[in-house]
Scaffold this motif. Structure first.
Motif, short mmCIF file in Angstrom:
data_model
loop_
_atom_site.label_atom_id
_atom_site.label_comp_id
_atom_site.label_asym_id
_atom_site.label_seq_id
_atom_site.Cartn_x
_atom_site.Cartn_y
_atom_site.Cartn_z
N HIS A 1 -30.39 -64.88 54.58
CA HIS A 1 -29.24 -65.18 54.16
C HIS A 1 -28.68 -66.68 54.33
CE1 HIS A 1 -25.06 -64.78 52.38
NE2 HIS A 1 -24.79 -64.78 53.56
N HIS A 2 -28.95 -67.14 55.56
CA HIS A 2 -28.77 -68.49 56.09
C HIS A 2 -29.94 -69.32 55.59
CE1 HIS A 2 -25.41 -66.65 58.80
NE2 HIS A 2 -24.83 -66.95 57.74
N HIS B 1 -27.97 -67.60 49.70
CA HIS B 1 -26.76 -67.64 50.50
C HIS B 1 -25.57 -67.27 49.85
CE1 HIS B 1 -24.50 -70.51 53.57
NE2 HIS B 1 -24.40 -69.29 54.12
N GLY C 1 -19.11 -63.47 56.51
CA GLY C 1 -19.30 -64.72 57.06
C GLY C 1 -17.96 -65.41 57.31
N GLU D 1 -22.53 -59.74 57.71
CA GLU D 1 -23.46 -60.20 56.58
C GLU D 1 -24.71 -59.22 56.53
OE1 GLU D 1 -22.21 -64.83 56.04
OE2 GLU D 1 -23.80 -64.48 57.49
N HIS E 1 -19.75 -62.98 62.93
CA HIS E 1 -20.34 -63.55 61.74
C HIS E 1 -21.75 -62.63 61.17
CE1 HIS E 1 -21.13 -67.29 59.20
NE2 HIS E 1 -21.90 -66.51 58.78
#
Ligand SMILES: [Zn+2]
Length: 266
Positions: A64-65, A99, A185, A232, A228
């Motif tokens: 995701h990041h 993302h 997030g 996610e 966080h």
């Protein structure tokens, strides 16, 4: 299957054009022509995740990041990110990022979060795109009738993967909760939108003292602040399901490695 086949499926579900202008999504390393049999899905492109990919024999990591969000002039092994790039390339492991384009997708990151914390019924974006009411940031859904803030928070903590952070609640625990907004997030940019939407509680991550304090003082929705990574992580299963439903024949694995920055609470 080639990496190109897998990317086509991911980009149909998470169009890169929908990513924020500051974001860096798409293929980070890898050869589009390379074969992909095993796909590891994870929130963060960090050392522990790369090691998991190596141990399992993954050909592709979908995170995701982003690994690099700002400009860089080196991938030398003298930096942690450089070491990661070297490990990936030496072992023929591709890295791909979805993302903010996954945040706003339907289904996207906040849909998975909404279900994980127990929301039922239809989900609608908290901040829909002007040109598409079914896509956008955050989601609004409903908690089962008769739920209090305390009960909702306890259920949310149970539904999310365990972290040292857990969840924190701001508000009267006996307050009835029906309409709930969530955003995976760091969602503090959506505090005003959540207040204007008239929800009973807003669940997100990375909330800071002053914005949270002022928000609660103003008599708006209650707040829940989760880790966080935990907000996610539920999306990874959803992304794996999209790969399987597409007919690409790859094996998937959702990384259970907790990569939240905070590793211990006292
Ligand atoms: Zn995030």
């Amino acid at each position: 299957m080639t990496l190109t086949d897998v990317i086509e499926v991911l980009e149909a579900a998470y169009p890169p054009a929908r990513a924020e202008s500051w974001d860096a999504v798409g293929l980070v390393s890898g050869d589009p022509a390379q074969e992909v049999r095993r796909v590891l899905l994870a929130v963060d492109p960090v050392t522990a995740v790369a090691q998991e990919a190596l141990d399992w024999g993954a050909d592709l990591i979908v995170t995701h990041h982003p690994l690099y969000l700002r400009g860089t002039t080196t991938v030398a092994t003298t930096t942690p990110k450089g070491r990661l790039v070297h490990a990936l390339i030496k072992n023929d492991i591709a890295l791909y990022t979805a993302h903010t384009n996954a945040d706003v997708a339907n289904p996207g990151v906040s849909d998975a979060l909404a279900r994980a914390v127990g929301l039922v019924g239809d989900l609608v974006p908290l901040q829909p795109f002007p040109d598409d009411p079914w896509r956008g940031l955050g989601r609004i859904g409903e908690a089962p009738e008769g739920t209090t803030l305390g009960e909702f928070a306890a259920g949310a903590a149970k539904g999310l993967p365990r972290t040292s952070w857990g969840i924190r609640v701001a508000g009267d625990l006996s307050r009835p909760v029906r309409r709930v907004a969530v955003s995976g997030g760091a969602g503090d940019s959506l505090l005003g939108v959540a207040a204007a939407a008239g929800v009973d509680v807003f669940l997100t991550a990375d909330l800071r003292h002053h914005p949270a304090s002022e928000f609660v003082e103003s008599g708006g929705p209650a707040l829940i602040d989760a880790a966080h990574w935990a907000t996610e992580w539920p999306w990874l299963d959803s992304a794996a399901s999209i790969l399987h439903a597409s007919g690409v024949t790859v094996e998937t694995r959702v990384s259970a490695t907790v990569t939240d920055a905070w590793t211990r609470g006292y």
